[in-house]
Every structure is written in structure tokens, then in C-alpha cells.
Write a protein that holds these residues in place. Structure first.
Motif, short mmCIF file in Angstrom:
data_model
loop_
_atom_site.label_atom_id
_atom_site.label_comp_id
_atom_site.label_asym_id
_atom_site.label_seq_id
_atom_site.Cartn_x
_atom_site.Cartn_y
_atom_site.Cartn_z
N GLN A 1 0.80 -1.22 0.00
CA GLN A 1 0.00 0.00 0.00
C GLN A 1 0.84 1.28 0.00
O GLN A 1 0.29 2.38 0.04
N VAL A 2 2.17 1.16 -0.04
CA VAL A 2 3.00 2.36 -0.20
C VAL A 2 2.73 2.95 -1.58
O VAL A 2 2.84 2.26 -2.60
N LYS A 3 2.36 4.20 -1.63
CA LYS A 3 2.02 4.84 -2.90
C LYS A 3 3.27 4.98 -3.77
O LYS A 3 4.40 5.16 -3.28
N ASN A 4 3.07 4.92 -5.08
CA ASN A 4 4.19 5.02 -6.01
C ASN A 4 4.98 6.30 -5.80
O ASN A 4 6.21 6.32 -5.94
N ALA A 5 4.28 7.36 -5.46
CA ALA A 5 4.95 8.64 -5.25
C ALA A 5 5.88 8.62 -4.05
O ALA A 5 6.81 9.44 -3.95
N ASP A 6 5.65 7.68 -3.13
CA ASP A 6 6.48 7.58 -1.92
C ASP A 6 7.61 6.58 -2.06
O ASP A 6 8.40 6.40 -1.12
N LEU A 7 7.71 5.92 -3.22
CA LEU A 7 8.81 5.00 -3.44
C LEU A 7 10.08 5.79 -3.77
O LEU A 7 10.03 6.82 -4.44
N VAL B 1 11.84 2.82 0.68
CA VAL B 1 11.10 1.70 0.08
C VAL B 1 11.38 1.75 -1.41
O VAL B 1 11.15 2.78 -2.06
N VAL B 2 11.93 0.65 -1.94
CA VAL B 2 12.25 0.59 -3.37
C VAL B 2 11.55 -0.61 -4.00
O VAL B 2 11.18 -1.57 -3.32
N GLU B 3 11.38 -0.52 -5.30
CA GLU B 3 10.71 -1.58 -6.06
C GLU B 3 11.46 -1.82 -7.36
O GLU B 3 11.95 -0.88 -7.98
N GLY B 4 11.58 -3.09 -7.75
CA GLY B 4 12.21 -3.40 -9.02
C GLY B 4 12.18 -4.89 -9.31
O GLY B 4 11.80 -5.71 -8.46
N LYS B 5 12.58 -5.23 -10.53
CA LYS B 5 12.64 -6.63 -10.95
C LYS B 5 14.03 -7.17 -10.67
O LYS B 5 15.03 -6.50 -10.94
N ILE B 6 14.08 -8.38 -10.12
CA ILE B 6 15.37 -9.00 -9.80
C ILE B 6 16.05 -9.45 -11.10
O ILE B 6 15.52 -10.28 -11.84
N THR B 7 17.22 -8.89 -11.35
CA THR B 7 17.97 -9.28 -12.55
C THR B 7 19.17 -10.15 -12.22
O THR B 7 19.75 -10.77 -13.10
N ALA B 8 19.55 -10.18 -10.93
CA ALA B 8 20.67 -11.02 -10.52
C ALA B 8 20.55 -11.30 -9.03
O ALA B 8 20.02 -10.49 -8.27
#
Length: 593
Positions: A488-494, A510-517
Motif C-alpha cells: 500500500q505504499v504509494k508510487n509517489a512515496d517510493l 522503500v524501493v521496487e524493481g525486478k530481480i535481474t541477478a
């Protein structure tokens, strides 16, 4: 076998509540005299009640649900519900597999992001029109389905034992559908309390519509969905959708539309009518008095009289064809005795008595052995479901009330009596015991539980079989609540991945991303660590955590290459650059596999 239709429906997880009407002995159906046919279908319809078109919701449901009596809707027009609750269980389980290879699934509902749950989002979109009609139909006061049987006819297809309930399946879809849609994170970036409140209201209004149902399948369906709805109330508070500021509104809603106690007494009269109608049919027609009719016995029970296959019940019935009047009296007396045991609340002794009475009826005659070959404990099951649903009903009001009290007094009530007259003494009483629910306030907040089926206080130790029934806080929920908070963390707060640098050194992000390694490393500072490289629109960054944290991850948190994750951690200098250090397993949420 005709009766298996009812049993199959009884096993479905649909929605329900019971009436709190007390049925007196005179409300039971009369005994057949085996000279003139007693119309038990008319009795059943009369006990079910009637409603004008302006009050009866059944035509409204039939207008958009397939399979219902009077419905012209084609089965293909019904949308596929494939959300959090309605995706088939085997598919839900296989979405998450534990380290031991066994399927797992989160302990309850939670917020979901449309872009990361594409199947759920499609379900949300295609079911919108149906759910809007469902919510509108729940505004009516009754749900009285037609009974397409003729009780005065000799035809086997007009017996109550053949009664079926096509409305239960689509109602189950809708009751679950409004709940799963309510957990969708909307445009504001969080779960809307209004949406979850409206879902709760729709389901509890549906419960009120079904208060006069006589059948065990309908009653069991009610209890299942009612209990599910109460559980979503608890999870609503756990995830912060409901909280002190809106708790009073929810509490008033529950009082207004959900104030009646749940009991299973009506089902005893309904089952009695079904089986008196059956025995009357088996011993008819009455041209030469009441005589056992093997073909009719087979119509009702599915048991062959030839004895070549099956279980041989038919032969036993023919050899032991007791007088019809004796069997009918046994059926009536047993169901009356069962009803006396089915009081609001629960006691192991009452449950045991119901089982014993059902067994005595089954074993009383060769005929009844076939009639009650399977499913003869349905009233004991209904009694158990009623008690569990009633405990959840009362607990839901108490949980809302203590949160409302916290808002008004800025502190939790020290005891349930502090809630005052707003909460009735009946609601405060534990249906599994003679005292109030167990309530106490600890350093971590309030605790509320029931003593459960064994009637003993086990110190708040949850056990589905015999232990306490813990409502607040929800057992083993900390990890899933933390997941919900991250989601529920808003995108603007990432924090952008590119901003994991010296400018944010020492800050919690708070960060978000796809695991590449992913890589196991040995750090001079921290020993063995697990490092994940995340990539996204905002660049790249590394996340790391100790092996001790990795060992605490739940199976649904297991991060794999290609998965999109969201983590909360501290930006620290590590090795050749800055990374996000995760110190608690609860601070990692896998958004998509």
C-alpha cells in the motif's frame, strides 16, 4: 442418488446466516396417516415464507444469474470469477510453493496491485456489471426462492428430497467477488475503506434475506459466507483499512443490519419435512393401505432391491419393512429432540447428543438405514457452523467497538464492561462458554478470543480442532500485515533506484524493481549476505540481507530472478557502493513471480 444433490451443495463454500426465530413443537410438520397424502411441499413453502415482488430479491437475482428458476440467462453469459478468493483452490495453491514442495497460500486477504495481478484485474473488470446488480439486489429485504414441486402429486420428481438450490453457486461467486474486488488498490494508491465496507454490507444484507431458509445446504452456505465476511472485517482492521476513525461507522452498520443471533433450529423442521415426505412416498400409493414399495424406496435412496451391486441396503429394507407409522413417528420425534439440542451457543454435550440421535434414527429400521445411509449428521454439522458463525458475528462487533473506543478515549478499554451499553451483554458473551469472551490488554494492544469448542480457556492458544478461537490479533499475521503495508505504499512515496546513493545514506527507503541477478557473497563487514540486483524505470540498485533474514522468509516471499519485489530498508555503504540493507524478513514483499 437424489439426496446426494443436497449433500453436494452442502459441501460448497457459499454464504449464510440463520434466523433467530424459535420454532415450537406445533411448527413441525404433521405426521402422515398413510390414507391421504399430506402436502409437505406446501408446509415447507409456508415455513419459508412469502414476499411481494417489491421485497423478494429472487427475481432480481434470476434476472442476471443463470440456472435459477424463472431465469432466461444462458450459462455462457455468467462471467468467470478468477480473483483472490474465486480462483480455483488448486491454482491458488500452486502460485506459491514452499521449500518443502508443498503448496502454500497467504493466511488471509490483502491489498493487491492491478498491474501485478493481471488475472485478478481481468476478473475485476468482467465481473463489475454482475456485482453492481448483486449489490442492488441485496437492498431488498427477503430472498424467497420458488419451490418447483407439487406436493400433492405421486411423481417421484416432486419430492422434497429432490429439492435443489441453483442460486447458491452464483451467490457464492458474488459474495466472494465483492470482497476480493474491495481489496484492489485504487487510483488513490490504497485500499478504500468505503469499498470494503460496501462489500461487507452487501454480504450481510444477503444474510438477512435468507433468514428463513429451512434447508441445510442453504443454511450451511449462509454460514460459510457470513464467516468469510467477518474474517475480512478482522483483516480490514489488521491491514489498516478499518481503523479508529472509521470503526464507529462500521460498528453502527453491524448493529443495524447484523443484530440477530444465528441458530440452526429452522433446519431441524426443514429436514423433518423432507424425510416425512420421503417416507410417505415410499409407503404409497395408499390403494390398499400403507405398504412398503421397493421401487419408490430406490427412487429416494438410490439403493437397488436386487442386491447384486451397491451396499445391500435395499434387501435389508425389504426384510425389515417396519410399519410406516412407526418410522414416521421416529423421524418426527428425533428431529424434535434434535431441535431442543440446537440452541444458540455451543456445547460439546449438545453436539454429541445430535450425533447420537442421528445414529439412533439411522439404525432404527432397515428402511432408515438406507434413507440415512449418508449425510445423516448434517444437523450436527449445521449446529457447529451456527456456533462458529455466531462467535465470529459477536467478535466482529466487539473488535469494531474497541477500535471506536480507542478513537474516543485515546486508549483501549481495560475490560469489555468499559464498552458500556453500546454493546449488549449477549454480544459480549462467548457462545462456546458461559462467560464473556476473553479480553485483555497487553503491551502490544488488545487480545480477544473465544474458549472454542472444548469450552476451556487455553490461554489464547489457537487450535482449529479444540483450542481457543482467537479473533484479535489475528494469529500468525505479522508477516502478511507487513506485506500489505508495503503493497500500500504509494508510487509517489517510493524511492527511485537511482537515488540509492550517498544523498540518502542512513535513510530508510522503500524501493521496487525486478530481480535481474542474485548472488551469495561474503562481506568483510557483515559476513555472509545475499545480494539482489533490482532494475526498473528508475535505474538499478542492489539490495542485500543476512542469511539469518533469508532463513526467516516465508515461502511466498522467496525472491527469484525475474520476480518484482518491494523492500523497505536502510541505505548503507557496502563494498564498492551504496545498497539497501534489509534487516527484517517482513520488510520484503514479492509482487509478482
Amino acid at each position: 442418488m437424489p439426496r446426494q444433490i443436497g449433500i453436494a451443495v452442502f459441501a460448497l463454500s457459499v454464504f449464510a446466516i440463520a434466523s433467530n426465530n424459535t420454532i415450537h413443537a406445533d411448527d413441525f410438520p404433521s405426521l402422515p396417516d398413510f390414507k391421504r397424502r399430506v402436502d409437505y411441499v406446501s408446509y415447507y413453502a409456508g415455513m419459508q415464507g412469502s414476499a411481494s415482488s417489491s421485497r423478494n430479491a429472487y427475481p432480481d437475482y434470476a434476472a442476471f444469474m443463470p440456472g435459477l428458476v424463472e431465469s432466461n440467462v444462458q450459462p455462457g453469459a455468467w462471467p468467470k470469477f478468477r480473483g483472490m478468493l474465486t480462483t480455483p483452490m488448486h491454482e491458488r495453491a500452486n502460485q506459491t510453493v514452499g521449500r518443502d514442495g508443498k503448496p502454500t497460500w497467504p493466511p488471509g486477504p490483502g491489498p493487491w496491485i492491478p498491474q501485478y495481478e493481471p488475472q485478478w484485474q481481468v476478473s475485476y473488470q468482467v465481473t463489475k456489471p454482475v456485482l453492481a446488480k448483486f449489490r442492488a439486489a441485496t437492498e431488498k429485504s427477503k430472498l424467497v426462492p420458488p419451490i418447483p414441486l407439487d406436493g400433492s402429486a405421486e411423481d417421484r420428481n416432486n419430492r422434497l428430497v429432490h429439492l435443489y438450490f441453483p442460486h447458491l453457486m452464483p451467490l457464492d461467486d458474488c459474495a466472494k467477488g465483492v470482497l476480493e474486488a474491495a481489496w484492489r488498490i485504487g487510483d488513490e494508491g490504497d485500499v478504500e475503506a468505503r469499498a470494503l465496507g460496501e462489500a461487507v454490507e452487501a454480504n450481510l444484507r444477503l444474510a438477512g434475506q435468507m433468514k428463513n431458509c429451512l434447508s441445510v445446504p442453504e443454511f450451511s452456505a449462509q454460514c460459510a459466507i457470513r464467516k468469510l465476511t467477518y474474517e475480512h472485517i478482522f483483516w480490514g482492521f489488521a491491514h489498516g483499512v478499518f481503523y479508529e476513525r472509521n470503526a464507529n461507522t462500521l460498528f453502527k452498520l453491524l448493529q443495524d443490519i447484523d443484530g440477530k443471533e444465528i441458530d440452526a433450529e429452522l433446519t431441524a423442521a426443514g429436514e423433518c419435512a423432507i424425510w416425512l415426505d420421503a417416507i410417505q412416498y415410499i409407503y404409497g400409493p395408499f390403494d390398499n393401505g400403507a405398504k412398503f414399495n421397493g421401487n419408490r424406496y430406490r427412487d429416494i435412496t438410490g439403493q437397488s432391491m436386487g442386491g447384486g451391486g451397491g451396499l445391500g441396503m435395499g434387501i435389508g429394507a425389504r426384510v425389515d419393512a417396519s410399519p410406516a407409522e412407526e418410522i414416521a413417528r421416529k423421524i418426527l420425534d428425533t428431529h424434535r429432540s434434535m431441535q431442543r439440542q440446537m440452541k444458540v451457543g455451543y456445547a460439546e454435550s449438545n453436539h454429541g447428543s445430535l450425533i447420537a440421535l442421528a445414529d439412533q434414527l439411522r439404525n432404527a429400521h432397515g428402511v432408515t438405514k438406507g434413507m440415512f445411509m449418508t449425510g445423516h449428521h448434517v444437523l450436527a454439522s449445521a449446529y457447529t457452523l451456527a456456533a462458529e458463525a455466531e462467535a465470529h458475528r459477536r467478535a466482529a462487533q466487539i473488535v469494531a467497538a474497541i477500535h471506536a473506543y480507542k478513537k474516543a478515549r485515546e486508549d483501549w478499554p481495560k475490560q469489555l464492561a468499559d464498552l458500556g451499553k453500546r454493546v449488549s451483554s449477549k454480544v459480549l458473551r462467548d457462545p462456546y462458554g458461559s462467560d464473556e469472551f476473553v479480553y485483555k490488554v497487553t503491551d502490544n494492544g488488545p487480545v480477544l478470543y473465544s474458549v472454542g469448542t472444548n469450552g476451556k480457556d487455553d490461554g489464547g492458544t489457537p487450535d482449529k480442532a479444540t483450542g481457543d478461537l482467537v479473533f484479535w490479533p489475528i494469529p500468525d499475521s505479522a508477516g502478511w500485515i507487513a506485506h500489505g503495508q508495503l503493497v500500500q505504499v504509494k508510487n509517489a512515496d517510493l524511492t527511485k533506484l537511482s537515488d540509492v546513493n550517498s544523498s540518502n545514506d542512513g535513510k530508510t527507503v522503500v524501493v521496487e524493481g525486478k530481480i535481474t541477478a542474485e548472488e551469495n557473497q561474503i562481506s568483510p563487514q557483515h559476513g555472509r549476505i545475499l545480494r539482489l540486483t533490482l532494475a526498473g524505470d528508475s535505474g538499478k540498485a542492489d539490495v542485500f540481507y543476512y542469511k539469518a533474514v533469508a532463513d526467516q522468509l516465508r515461502p511466498d516471499q522467496d525472491p527469484k530472478r525475474g520476480a518484482t519485489i518491494r523492500v523497505r530498508g536502510t541505505v548503507v555503504k557496502e563494498g564498492d557502493g551504496f545498497k539497501v540493507q534489509v534487516l527484517d524478513a517482513k520488510e520484503l514483499a514479492v509482487l509478482t513471480k
